[in-house]
Design an enzyme around this catalytic site. Structure first.
Site, mmCIF file in Angstrom:
data_model
loop_
_atom_site.group_PDB
_atom_site.id
_atom_site.type_symbol
_atom_site.label_atom_id
_atom_site.label_comp_id
_atom_site.label_asym_id
_atom_site.label_seq_id
_atom_site.Cartn_x
_atom_site.Cartn_y
_atom_site.Cartn_z
ATOM 1 N N SER A 150 0.820 -1.204 0.000
ATOM 2 C CA SER A 150 0.000 0.000 0.000
ATOM 3 C C SER A 150 0.863 1.267 0.000
ATOM 4 O O SER A 150 1.726 1.401 -0.857
ATOM 5 C CB SER A 150 -0.935 -0.063 1.203
ATOM 6 O OG SER A 150 -2.048 0.733 0.977
ATOM 7 N N HIS A 210 -7.538 -5.610 -0.199
ATOM 8 C CA HIS A 210 -6.326 -4.849 0.083
ATOM 9 C C HIS A 210 -5.681 -5.416 1.366
ATOM 10 O O HIS A 210 -6.172 -5.167 2.466
ATOM 11 C CB HIS A 210 -6.786 -3.405 0.301
ATOM 12 C CG HIS A 210 -5.682 -2.416 0.406
ATOM 13 N ND1 HIS A 210 -4.945 -2.010 -0.685
ATOM 14 C CD2 HIS A 210 -5.194 -1.721 1.469
ATOM 15 C CE1 HIS A 210 -4.071 -1.098 -0.297
ATOM 16 N NE2 HIS A 210 -4.195 -0.913 1.005
HETATM 17 C C1 GTR Z 1 -5.393 4.556 1.591
HETATM 18 C C2 GTR Z 1 -4.784 5.350 0.483
HETATM 19 C C3 GTR Z 1 -4.002 4.458 -0.430
HETATM 20 C C4 GTR Z 1 -3.141 3.455 0.310
HETATM 21 C C5 GTR Z 1 -3.732 2.992 1.616
HETATM 22 C C6 GTR Z 1 -2.757 2.374 2.609
HETATM 23 O O1 GTR Z 1 -6.152 5.328 2.446
HETATM 24 O O2 GTR Z 1 -5.805 5.996 -0.206
HETATM 25 O O3 GTR Z 1 -3.241 5.250 -1.327
HETATM 26 O O4 GTR Z 1 -1.880 3.951 0.507
HETATM 27 O O5 GTR Z 1 -4.342 4.000 2.320
HETATM 28 O O6 GTR Z 1 -1.592 2.730 2.700
HETATM 29 O O7 GTR Z 1 -3.228 1.517 3.370
#
Ligand code: GTR
Length: 412
Positions: free
Chosen positions: A250, A391
């Site tokens: 991420s 995610h």
């Molecule tokens: C989210 C963000 C992403 C990603 C994510 C993370 O809120 O929009 O770009 O980086 O966080 O790092 O878990």
């Protein structure tokens, strides 16, 4: 098309390929003055430095020249019934004990010869990666609060192992790889404080109070921290210095790509679900857009990046060129099917459009032209995988990372 509310404004989020804007990507093999890049030498001497400088000035910000680190071992002992050594070492990022530091947690498989290592920052503190009671509880500021055992932005015993599903350390050790992890907030706490805390302030010029518009934001600072971890790993005979891997998930996947682009000591680079500002092409504006990310996280990129809010076409670079900066070293881009916010197709395309650079440098590039089926690792020099689910980082992700590394990195 969904509308997501943000700070009272509606920003349209595109989730439909048919809605995407028309765009032309910058050609990684045409220099800014129009010269076609047709040799490995011209890539190395002209185009690569030019792209690196543009990513520094317009996207992540330029990091300062490092100072020589120093380090102090905090603890060392056996782990996993003696299969590995657990070492915790404090790395002083400016070489000074009074300056900023990060605590590295290292698991070294016991082996007769130097071992490859995966270096990866963690989100919740070293103690969150495992139930191992010997891991020191961090004192650093924690992003989460009143969740996962974090009280007053400080870790408690309750938060041990809170992220262990993402860190199958014993399995990684069993596959012959060392793990080197550190808490990203040691390097720069992840909130917008105009860079008063963390590593930035330690590098200000006389009278400077915040980074200039083309100087490092938090992603660049985390990448800088990873490079200081490599400074330490390079001093260790137990580590194979030709097989040092950087991995991140991420925002830390964006970070691992930038670390890999800027520090060629990383022999292999893995980004997991890195999305906007990571592997995903910005010009697609699918899911998270440049404007949206700059609004939510004003400290991640350099201030110049704001120029490209709703104006991605004006940016002299796009993210396929970030992948190209890693060439000819292996890079693995990993997506998750349900992680549409990170634009899996855009992540794949960045690999595809980096392929001509990898081929110019004599590698097999990306072996496919279409996205592979779920769970099928494309194990070429540019690797790609998409798995079902959200995610996250899973055991199957790690198995894929290590399958990729087993094939792409051979010991000398
Ligand atoms: C989210 C963000 C992403 C990603 C994510 C993370 O809120 O929009 O770009 O980086 O966080 O790092 O878990």
């Amino acid at each position: 098309v969904l509308a997501m509310p943000l700070f009272g404004q509606e920003i349209k989020v595109l989730y439909d390929e048919a809605e995407l804007p028309q765009f032309t990507l910058p050609d990684p093999l045409v220099a800014a003055d129009g010269t076609k890049i047709t040799s490995a030498e011209a890539w190395r001497k002209i185009r690569r430095p030019e792209l690196l400088a543009m990513f520094e000035a317009e996207v992540y910000g330029k990091s300062p020249s490092p100072q020589k680190i120093s380090s102090r071992v905090l603890s060392e002992g056996d782990a996993f019934g003696g299969k590995a050594t657990r070492r915790q070492v404090r790395i002083f990022l400016t070489g000074e004990e009074a300056g900023p530091h990060t605590d590295l947690l290292l698991y070294l498989p016991k082996s007769g010869s130097p071992v490859p290592v995966v270096a990866a920052l963690n989100f919740k503190g070293n103690h969150s990666t495992s139930d191992d009671p010997e891991i020191l509880l961090p004192k650093s500021w924690m992003r989460a609060n009143d969740a996962d055992g974090i009280k007053n932005h400080t870790a408690t015993e309750k938060s041990r192992g809170a992220a262990k599903s993402r860190w199958p350390i014993e399995r990684i050790v069993d596959r012959g790889y060392a793990v080197a992890t550190a808490y990203y907030g040691d390097i720069d706490p992840d909130f917008d404080d105009q860079f008063q805390n963390g590593v930035h302030a330690a590098f200000y010029a006389e009278g400077q109070t915040k980074p200039a518009a083309d100087e490092w934001g938090s992603i660049a600072a985390w990448a800088f921290g990873l490079s200081r971890i490599v400074d330490y790993l390079e001093q260790q005979d137990a580590i194979d210095h030709d097989r040092m891997i950087v991995m991140g998930h991420s925002r830390l996947g964006k970070t691992s790509l930038w670390a890999g682009a800027t520090d060629e000591r990383f022999a292999l680079v893995i980004s997991n679900n890195s999305g906007c500002g990571g592997a995903a092409l910005s010009r697609r504006r699918f899911g998270e857009s440049v404007r949206r990310i700059n609004k939510s996280f004003p400290h991640w990129f350099c201030d110049n990046f704001v120029k490209y809010d709703d104006n991605e076409d004006a940016c002299p670079v796009d993210q396929h060129e970030l992948i190209a900066l890693i060439a000819p070293r292996p890079v693995l881009i990993c997506s998750a099917e349900e992680d549409r916010w990170a634009d899996p197709h855009g992540e794949f395309l960045a690999g595809l459009y980096a392929d001509p650079v990898y081929r110019l440098l004599g590698t097999d590039g990306l072996a496919v032209e279409e996205m592979p089926p779920l769970d099928q690792l494309v194990n070429s020099r540019i690797g790609y995988r998409i798995r079902p689910g959200k995610h996250d980082v899973t055991l199957s992700d790690w198995e894929a990372y290590l399958d990729f590394a087993d094939k792409q990195l051979t010991s000398k």
